[in-house]
Write an enzyme that holds these catalytic residues in place. Structure first.
Site, mmCIF file in Angstrom:
data_model
loop_
_atom_site.group_PDB
_atom_site.id
_atom_site.type_symbol
_atom_site.label_atom_id
_atom_site.label_comp_id
_atom_site.label_asym_id
_atom_site.label_seq_id
_atom_site.Cartn_x
_atom_site.Cartn_y
_atom_site.Cartn_z
ATOM 1 N N HIS A 1 23.755 21.277 47.782
ATOM 2 C CA HIS A 1 23.011 20.082 48.213
ATOM 3 C C HIS A 1 21.865 19.780 47.235
ATOM 4 O O HIS A 1 21.741 18.666 46.723
ATOM 5 C CB HIS A 1 22.465 20.323 49.626
ATOM 6 C CG HIS A 1 21.689 19.178 50.183
ATOM 7 N ND1 HIS A 1 22.254 18.237 51.010
ATOM 8 C CD2 HIS A 1 20.394 18.810 50.026
ATOM 9 C CE1 HIS A 1 21.339 17.339 51.335
ATOM 10 N NE2 HIS A 1 20.197 17.664 50.757
ATOM 11 N N GLU A 2 21.064 20.795 46.965
ATOM 12 C CA GLU A 2 19.918 20.584 46.066
ATOM 13 C C GLU A 2 20.390 20.294 44.644
ATOM 14 O O GLU A 2 19.721 19.580 43.889
ATOM 15 C CB GLU A 2 18.970 21.788 46.092
ATOM 16 C CG GLU A 2 18.392 22.123 47.475
ATOM 17 C CD GLU A 2 17.788 20.944 48.219
ATOM 18 O OE1 GLU A 2 17.269 20.022 47.568
ATOM 19 O OE2 GLU A 2 17.863 20.924 49.476
ATOM 20 N N HIS B 1 20.783 16.616 44.307
ATOM 21 C CA HIS B 1 19.464 15.990 44.070
ATOM 22 C C HIS B 1 19.046 16.197 42.617
ATOM 23 O O HIS B 1 18.532 15.293 41.956
ATOM 24 C CB HIS B 1 18.402 16.650 44.967
ATOM 25 C CG HIS B 1 18.421 16.182 46.398
ATOM 26 N ND1 HIS B 1 18.274 14.871 46.751
ATOM 27 C CD2 HIS B 1 18.534 16.866 47.567
ATOM 28 C CE1 HIS B 1 18.302 14.753 48.079
ATOM 29 N NE2 HIS B 1 18.464 15.954 48.593
ATOM 30 N N GLU C 1 19.562 11.120 48.632
ATOM 31 C CA GLU C 1 20.364 11.896 49.569
ATOM 32 C C GLU C 1 21.862 11.645 49.337
ATOM 33 O O GLU C 1 22.687 12.519 49.614
ATOM 34 C CB GLU C 1 19.960 11.504 50.999
ATOM 35 C CG GLU C 1 20.160 12.568 52.041
ATOM 36 C CD GLU C 1 19.410 13.878 51.783
ATOM 37 O OE1 GLU C 1 18.352 13.868 51.111
ATOM 38 O OE2 GLU C 1 19.899 14.917 52.236
HETATM 39 ZN ZN ZN Z 1 18.486 16.393 50.697
#
Ligand code: ZN
Length: 546
Positions: free
Chosen positions: A302-303, A306, A341
């Site tokens: 997830h990161e 980003h 996101e």
């Molecule tokens: Zn996030």
């Protein structure tokens, strides 16, 4: 921390770190967006001034990263003051008379350029940000920060004791301050729109209604149908997975997806996050639970999503407003929280939780954890990491039920801000919505209305971006996979074509275009939940055989 993870970090001395070029200025030639023609010294001086604002905000981010990763607890009080000082300095530098003088000069010098030129886009964004900040009285900003810092302590204690009554007075004050803030910022229809502007510009209560209705209509029947099916086994994920190996594997997958560890590093924190100090130093963190392996792995993916957004922003935008959130006072290249996101969700869910990904990478995971995954095949593992289980806690929820946690928060926040819901009625309203959307009874406020940190720090209006991100991810992934290079890459564990597609259509633009402009250019349409609903329907019909 392992040597491997520390090895990814290149320490820069302060002198090395000083940027000597003036990006996007008259001498800049590497960027092709019409900048070569800008020969005006006023515009250049204006950009340098904006570079200073970006420097202050990056310094703030570094202090904040340090506070979450390395700082001993004793440093908390003074660190909070340092962060507040840097935020105030950045804001003051932005709205100062000198900045406004330079802006006027830059506007005059660039007036003949096309209205959508980089120069005029930057001038327009800076003017909008200055006007935004000038509408909010400094006393109100200070008051909200003060209530926020007191609020966090009160909330932490109230949550531990599951005592909403203890948090209620400070929450009441937070809502009133945000109502006041909304009146200062201004809005056309709903005061909540003014608060969302900082996180998701252009999004409104009205625009969210049809989006949420589509998601409810598209996803609720699926959630209900899954509830009647047998749950996939997950027992093997609860075995003990050594922390070091988990981190090594997670970082390996992050690198495979395109994360450049020469311009990044991975650390451990209580709450995972990504932070960038320009595109050349983009750090991620994860948390590790040695008895629930998916946490650190998917947290890292997830990161990573980003981080890719920040690492692959156009280098020419470094230190400019196109890599600075001047409204939120945050040094970030992503255009909105929702757009950001979209990248984390895309790499975590569309790639990292796909059957194809594990058909290609499970062997490596199994070789890393031969004992723990003995006898578990790819299919069993893939089903396990996609299990749907409606739960009470947002941050622990699965891909399918996550948006219901968001919808209930947005609806509740909007009602608190317009006064149709009183703070004292909050637990009851919360519990009713959890029952309606997730079919669950909330046993106490700790597992209900007190679970999120956001309100305690004074923030209202931040939640919608998670769902916007999911919807955008579905839409962008559908468009990206129309490209055969991307599809062939995904089928052979070569993730470069996908990363490059995202860079071409999203990352490199930084804040050059609005979120909707990026979506239109990349996918040919405005925000549309169809693709996201299709993705979830197809995946979960497969897993649950419905
Ligand atoms: Zn996030």
């Amino acid at each position: 921390m392992t040597a491997l993870l520390d090895g990814g970090h290149v320490a820069l001395s302060p002198v090395d770190n000083v940027q000597t070029t003036v990006p996007l200025g008259p001498v800049q030639t590497r960027h092709s967006d019409g900048l070569q023609e800008a020969k005006h010294m006023g515009y250049s001086a204006f950009l340098e001034r904006m570079g200073e604002v970006n420097d202050l905000l990056n310094a703030k981010s570094i202090l904040s990263w340090d506070a979450k990763t390395k700082m001993p607890p004793g440093g908390a009080d003074t660190r909070a003051k340092q962060l507040a000082t840097l935020t105030v300095l950045a804001r003051d530098h932005l709205v100062a008379d000198e900045t406004r003088r330079l802006l006027e000069q830059a506007e005059a010098e660039t007036a003949a350029l096309a209205s959508d030129s980089v120069e005029r886009t930057i001038c327009g964004q800076v003017r909008e940000a200055i006007e935004y900040h000038l509408r909010i009285p400094t006393a109100l900003v200070h008051k909200r920060a003060e209530v926020g810092s007191i609020g966090q302590h009160i909330w932490a204690k109230a949550r531990a004791e599951s005592d909403f009554g203890a948090f209620e007075p400070v929450l009441q004050e937070t809502i009133e301050l945000n109502q006041e803030m909304a009146e200062c910022i201004g809005y056309d229809e709903h005061p909540y729109d003014a608060l969302m502007f900082r996180f998701e510009p252009g999004e409104t209560v009205t625009s969210l209604q049809p989006l949420f209705a589509s998601l409810r209509e598209g996803l609720l029947p699926l959630v209900r149908a899954i509830g009647e099916q047998e749950s996939p086994r997950v027992d093997f994920l609860e075995r003990s997975f050594p922390v070091e190996e988990q981190l090594t594997f997670a970082l390996k997958m992050a690198s495979k997806l395109g994360y450049d560890t020469n311009r990044g590093r991975l650390d451990l924190t209580v709450h995972p996050f990504e932070v960038s100090f320009t595109r050349n130093d983009v750090r991620i963190t994860t948390r590790v639970n040695d008895e629930w392996m998916p946490k650190s792995l998917f947290g890292t993916l997830h990161e990573t999503g980003h981080a890719l957004y920040e690492q692959f922003c156009d280098p020419a935008y470094t230190r400019t407003p196109l890599a600075t959130d001047l409204v939120g006072l945050y040094a970030v290249g992503g255009v909105s929280f929702g757009a950001h996101e979209s990248q984390s969700r895309l790499f975590e869910n569309h790639v990292g939780r796909s059957r194809e990904f594990w058909e290609l990478n499970y062997g490596e995971l199994q070789a890393t954890f031969p004992e723990q995954l003995r006898g578990i095949n790819t299919e069993t593992f893939w089903r396990a990491v996609n299990r749907v289980e409606p739960g009470l806690i947002r941050v622990e929820s699965d891909e399918l039920t996550y948006d219901f946690h968001i919808m209930l928060r947005v609806e509740i926040e909007a009602a608190l801000i317009d006064g149709s819901l009183k703070v004292s009625e909050l637990p009851e309203a919360w519990n009713a919505k959890v029952k309606e959307y997730l079919g669950l009874e909330v046993p106490n406020d700790r597992l209900g209305v007190l679970q999120d940190v956001h309100w305690s720090s004074g923030q209202v209006g931040t939640f919608c971006n998670y769902t916007i991100g999911n919807v955008m991810a579905g839409q962008l992934f559908a468009s990206a996979t129309e490209d055969s290079r991307v599809r062939d890459g995904l089928a052979t564990a070569d993730y470069l074509p996908l990363r490059e597609w995202m860079t071409e259509h999203v990352h490199r633009h930084g804040r050059r275009y609005t979120r909707d402009e990026i979506l239109e250019k990349a996918t040919g349409r405005a925000l549309d939940p169809t693709f996201y609903i299709q993705h979830l329907t197809q995946k979960y019909s497969d897993i649950y055989e419905i």
